[in-house]
Design a protein around this motif. Structure first.
Motif, PDB file in Angstrom:
ATOM      1  N   ALA A 144      54.931  22.342  44.945  1.00  0.00           N
ATOM      2  CA  ALA A 144      55.927  23.069  44.146  1.00  0.00           C
ATOM      3  C   ALA A 144      56.661  22.047  43.296  1.00  0.00           C
ATOM      4  CB  ALA A 144      56.899  23.798  45.066  1.00  0.00           C
ATOM      5  N   LEU A 200      57.329  27.008  38.785  1.00  0.00           N
ATOM      6  CA  LEU A 200      57.743  28.401  38.637  1.00  0.00           C
ATOM      7  C   LEU A 200      58.752  28.511  37.506  1.00  0.00           C
ATOM      8  CD1 LEU A 200      58.372  29.141  42.409  1.00  0.00           C
ATOM      9  CD2 LEU A 200      56.273  29.530  41.094  1.00  0.00           C
ATOM     10  N   GLY A 230      59.591  19.107  47.492  1.00  0.00           N
ATOM     11  CA  GLY A 230      60.361  17.860  47.469  1.00  0.00           C
ATOM     12  C   GLY A 230      61.662  17.957  48.243  1.00  0.00           C
ATOM     13  N   HIS A 231      61.784  18.962  49.112  1.00  0.00           N
ATOM     14  CA  HIS A 231      63.006  19.086  49.918  1.00  0.00           C
ATOM     15  C   HIS A 231      63.155  17.889  50.852  1.00  0.00           C
ATOM     16  CE1 HIS A 231      62.703  23.586  49.162  1.00  0.00           C
ATOM     17  NE2 HIS A 231      63.969  23.343  48.905  1.00  0.00           N
ATOM     18  N   GLN A 236      68.760  18.596  53.241  1.00  0.00           N
ATOM     19  CA  GLN A 236      68.813  19.966  52.708  1.00  0.00           C
ATOM     20  C   GLN A 236      68.542  21.008  53.789  1.00  0.00           C
ATOM     21  OE1 GLN A 236      66.013  19.223  49.388  1.00  0.00           O
ATOM     22  NE2 GLN A 236      67.645  19.893  48.016  1.00  0.00           N
ATOM     23  N   VAL A 269      62.491  14.489  39.907  1.00  0.00           N
ATOM     24  CA  VAL A 269      61.851  13.284  40.435  1.00  0.00           C
ATOM     25  C   VAL A 269      61.281  13.510  41.842  1.00  0.00           C
ATOM     26  CG1 VAL A 269      64.052  12.293  41.219  1.00  0.00           C
ATOM     27  CG2 VAL A 269      62.129  10.786  40.762  1.00  0.00           C
ATOM     28  N   ASP A 270      61.956  14.303  42.678  1.00  0.00           N
ATOM     29  CA  ASP A 270      61.526  14.443  44.076  1.00  0.00           C
ATOM     30  C   ASP A 270      60.142  15.082  44.191  1.00  0.00           C
ATOM     31  OD1 ASP A 270      63.941  13.362  44.953  1.00  0.00           O
ATOM     32  OD2 ASP A 270      64.924  15.318  44.894  1.00  0.00           O
ATOM     33  N   SER A 271      59.998  16.258  43.615  1.00  0.00           N
ATOM     34  CA  SER A 271      58.701  16.932  43.759  1.00  0.00           C
ATOM     35  C   SER A 271      57.621  16.223  42.943  1.00  0.00           C
ATOM     36  CB  SER A 271      58.813  18.409  43.386  1.00  0.00           C
ATOM     37  OG  SER A 271      59.535  18.593  42.211  1.00  0.00           O
ATOM     38  N   SER A 291      59.267  21.073  40.436  1.00  0.00           N
ATOM     39  CA  SER A 291      60.391  21.541  39.627  1.00  0.00           C
ATOM     40  C   SER A 291      60.482  20.785  38.303  1.00  0.00           C
ATOM     41  CB  SER A 291      61.693  21.337  40.399  1.00  0.00           C
ATOM     42  OG  SER A 291      61.889  19.954  40.588  1.00  0.00           O
ATOM     43  N   LYS A 327      60.202  30.893  47.113  1.00  0.00           N
ATOM     44  CA  LYS A 327      59.332  29.745  47.394  1.00  0.00           C
ATOM     45  C   LYS A 327      58.451  29.980  48.625  1.00  0.00           C
ATOM     46  CE  LYS A 327      62.480  26.478  45.259  1.00  0.00           C
ATOM     47  NZ  LYS A 327      63.672  25.684  45.561  1.00  0.00           N
ATOM     48  N   SER A 338      69.354  17.146  39.800  1.00  0.00           N
ATOM     49  CA  SER A 338      69.879  18.458  39.432  1.00  0.00           C
ATOM     50  C   SER A 338      71.138  18.722  40.255  1.00  0.00           C
ATOM     51  CB  SER A 338      68.834  19.541  39.677  1.00  0.00           C
ATOM     52  OG  SER A 338      68.378  19.471  40.995  1.00  0.00           O
TER      53      SER A 338
HETATM   54  N1  LIG Z   1      61.062  25.822  39.256  1.00  0.00           N
HETATM   55  C1  LIG Z   1      60.426  25.341  40.319  1.00  0.00           C
HETATM   56  N2  LIG Z   1      59.077  25.422  40.423  1.00  0.00           N
HETATM   57  C2  LIG Z   1      58.409  24.951  41.485  1.00  0.00           C
HETATM   58  N3  LIG Z   1      59.017  24.355  42.526  1.00  0.00           N
HETATM   59  C3  LIG Z   1      60.345  24.228  42.482  1.00  0.00           C
HETATM   60  C4  LIG Z   1      61.128  24.708  41.395  1.00  0.00           C
HETATM   61  N4  LIG Z   1      62.431  24.432  41.644  1.00  0.00           N
HETATM   62  C5  LIG Z   1      62.455  23.814  42.832  1.00  0.00           C
HETATM   63  N5  LIG Z   1      61.210  23.677  43.352  1.00  0.00           N
HETATM   64  C6  LIG Z   1      60.805  23.059  44.644  1.00  0.00           C
HETATM   65  O1  LIG Z   1      61.889  23.124  45.563  1.00  0.00           O
HETATM   66  C7  LIG Z   1      62.300  21.802  45.913  1.00  0.00           C
HETATM   67  C8  LIG Z   1      63.789  21.750  46.108  1.00  0.00           C
HETATM   68  O2  LIG Z   1      64.428  22.249  44.963  1.00  0.00           O
HETATM   69  P1  LIG Z   1      65.807  21.630  44.459  1.00  0.00           P
HETATM   70  O3  LIG Z   1      66.277  22.478  43.344  1.00  0.00           O
HETATM   71  O4  LIG Z   1      66.652  21.388  45.636  1.00  0.00           O
HETATM   72  O5  LIG Z   1      65.231  20.312  43.853  1.00  0.00           O
HETATM   73  P2  LIG Z   1      65.751  18.843  43.775  1.00  0.00           P
HETATM   74  O6  LIG Z   1      66.385  18.386  45.042  1.00  0.00           O
HETATM   75  O7  LIG Z   1      66.482  18.687  42.536  1.00  0.00           O
HETATM   76  O8  LIG Z   1      64.300  18.177  43.695  1.00  0.00           O
HETATM   77  P3  LIG Z   1      63.484  17.821  42.418  1.00  0.00           P
HETATM   78  O9  LIG Z   1      63.864  16.409  42.111  1.00  0.00           O
HETATM   79  O10 LIG Z   1      62.048  17.967  42.833  1.00  0.00           O
HETATM   80  O11 LIG Z   1      63.907  18.803  41.361  1.00  0.00           O
HETATM   81  C9  LIG Z   1      61.780  20.918  44.798  1.00  0.00           C
HETATM   82  O12 LIG Z   1      61.617  19.596  45.225  1.00  0.00           O
HETATM   83  C10 LIG Z   1      60.471  21.591  44.468  1.00  0.00           C
HETATM   84  O13 LIG Z   1      59.464  21.251  45.399  1.00  0.00           O
END
Ligand SMILES: Nc1ncnc2c1ncn2[C@@H]1O[C@H](COP(=O)(O)OP(=O)(O)OP(=O)(O)O)[C@@H](O)[C@H]1O
Length: 381
Positions: free
Chosen positions: A25, A51, A143-144, A167, A30-32, A27, A124, A212
């Motif tokens: 998944a 998504l 990337g949680h 998280q 950087v994490d995912s 986003s 999700k 974010s």
């Molecule tokens: N629009 C999206 N499409 C697909 N996966 C998503 C989306 N938004 C979030 N995710 C998934 O949910 C996880 C946690 O979302 P969160 O919004 O907390 O992101 P984050 O901690 O900012 O991590 P990232 O750096 O990956 O954005 C993300 O790491 C990703 O795997």
């Protein structure tokens, strides 16, 4: 399966990474991105999915939010660099139904919702998870920052190695079946700096991208503006009253308030006043001194249980756990007394402030998440 592989791979499958398909998944953050890049470099059959959760052209979105056009572009750039397929799926209507509508309705009902939990549990880990299965994936990785640990009775959910990034509060509603399928490769990573270093090592264009913040569809944290747009005219003005019912002033709608809030009440002059409770039907905001904020007992519903053994068969005196009643609060000792298959009374050892209906109450045993529920009522209601 190859004969030479008799150990589990890093995602826990008894086959080679190349034989293991994983939907990541993505986003665009950087994490995912690191999750996808790392798994691809280990040889996994990675499929990236981003998504589109809301119309990023509409006023709801903010610049830099997880699903703005820029983020889709960033996720695709990572996929191109690492050489794996990447799909963008339109989940706008699902996100609207499962997350945004609930968010607006809860505020109008005087509650303080946690939309990120609703998003994880529905969009999700229900909708995207079933799409991942349809794509033939062995698992779904995100990337949680949370850890999944194989226990004697199946996979367990634990807090992340880095408490500052943990998280787990937002993932309490993950069911055992979902937990069996999802993977959180960053849960054991010590710090965000380490994640950024991994991103840089893979040459990812997002290595320095800002984290974010806030709720992705709420620009600058101005949630009342979002609710006004979604439910025009639904926020009706009313009175601000003290604990004895004396009128201290007026307000433009209960959606502008949350339990525990002190600033922006526009009343006072004497000792600082806080929002003690919201009465949406009477359109009243009840305020009182800080001492009136303490809550010792609360009722939770929609309980998700991740502990060993049936939830309802609690030991005498209830499950002895630590609970977090807000994402920002540290765990506090409490007893959880089941009142049904998915409901409980939570009795705190010491009163907690800022306990608001609509927030999650998450149960912990040391670092392990034993589940949690949604706060329905407090002894103050
Ligand atoms: N629009 C999206 N499409 C697909 N996966 C998503 C989306 N938004 C979030 N995710 C998934 O949910 C996880 C946690 O979302 P969160 O919004 O907390 O992101 P984050 O901690 O900012 O991590 P990232 O750096 O990956 O954005 C993300 O790491 C990703 O795997």
């Amino acid at each position: 399966m190859s004969d030479t592989v008799n150990l589990l791979n890093s995602l826990g499958f008894a086959k080679t990474p190349a034989e293991t398909r994983v939907v990541v998944a993505m986003s665009g953050g950087v994490d995912s991105s690191v999750v996808a890049a790392q798994l691809k470099s280990e040889g996994y059959d990675v499929v990236g999915v981003t998504l589109q959760l809301y119309d990023h052209g509409a006023a709801l979105a903010r610049k830099g939010a997880c699903c703005a056009g820029r983020d889709i572009h960033d996720a695709r750039a990572v996929a191109d660099r690492m050489g794996f397929p990447h799909y963008v799926l339109d989940y706008e209507s699902r996100f609207r139904e499962s997350v945004i509508d609930d968010f607006a309705d809860q505020y109008l009902a005087g509650a303080t919702p946690v939309p990120c939990v609703r998003c994880n549990q529905s969009v999700k880990f229900r909708d995207l998870l079933s799409t991942a299965r349809e794509l033939g994936a062995d698992c779904l990785a995100t990337g949680h920052y949370v850890r999944r640990v194989e226990g004697a009775h199946g996979p367990q959910l634990h807090r992340a190695a880095d408490p500052a990034r943990d998280q787990s509060y937002f993932l309490f509603a993950t069911t055992p079946e979902q937990l069996a399928y999802v993977r959180f490769p960053l849960g054991g990573v010590a710090t965000k700096a380490e994640t950024r270093a991994m991103a840089a090592a893979h040459g990812l264009p997002v290595a320095d991208k800002a984290d974010s913040q806030d709720i992705c569809f709420v620009p600058g944290g101005r949630y009342a503006d979002v609710i006004e747009k979604l439910r025009p005219g639904a926020a009706e003005p009313g009175e601000i009253v003290d604990l004895e019912g004396r009128v201290l002033g007026t307000h433009p709608g209960v959606i502008h308030y949350t339990v525990g809030q002190r600033r922006g009440l526009g009343v006072g002059g004497g000792a600082p006043l806080h929002v003690v409770r919201l009465e949406p039907r009477a359109r009243r905001v009840v305020v009182g001194p800080r001492a009136a904020l303490g809550v010792s007992r609360l009722a939770v519903g929609e309980v998700n249980w991740l502990g060993d053994g049936p939830f309802e068969r609690a030991p005498d005196g209830g499950w002895r756990v630590a609970v977090r009643v807000r994402s920002t609060r540290p765990p506090a000792p409490a007893r959880v007394l089941p009142t049904g298959p998915a409901s409980a009374e939570v009795v705190l050892a010491e009163p907690e402030e800022g306990v608001a209906p609509g927030q999650a109450c998450v149960f912990y045993a040391d670092g392990r998440v034993l589940g949690g529920g949604w706060i329905a009522r407090r002894d103050a209601d």
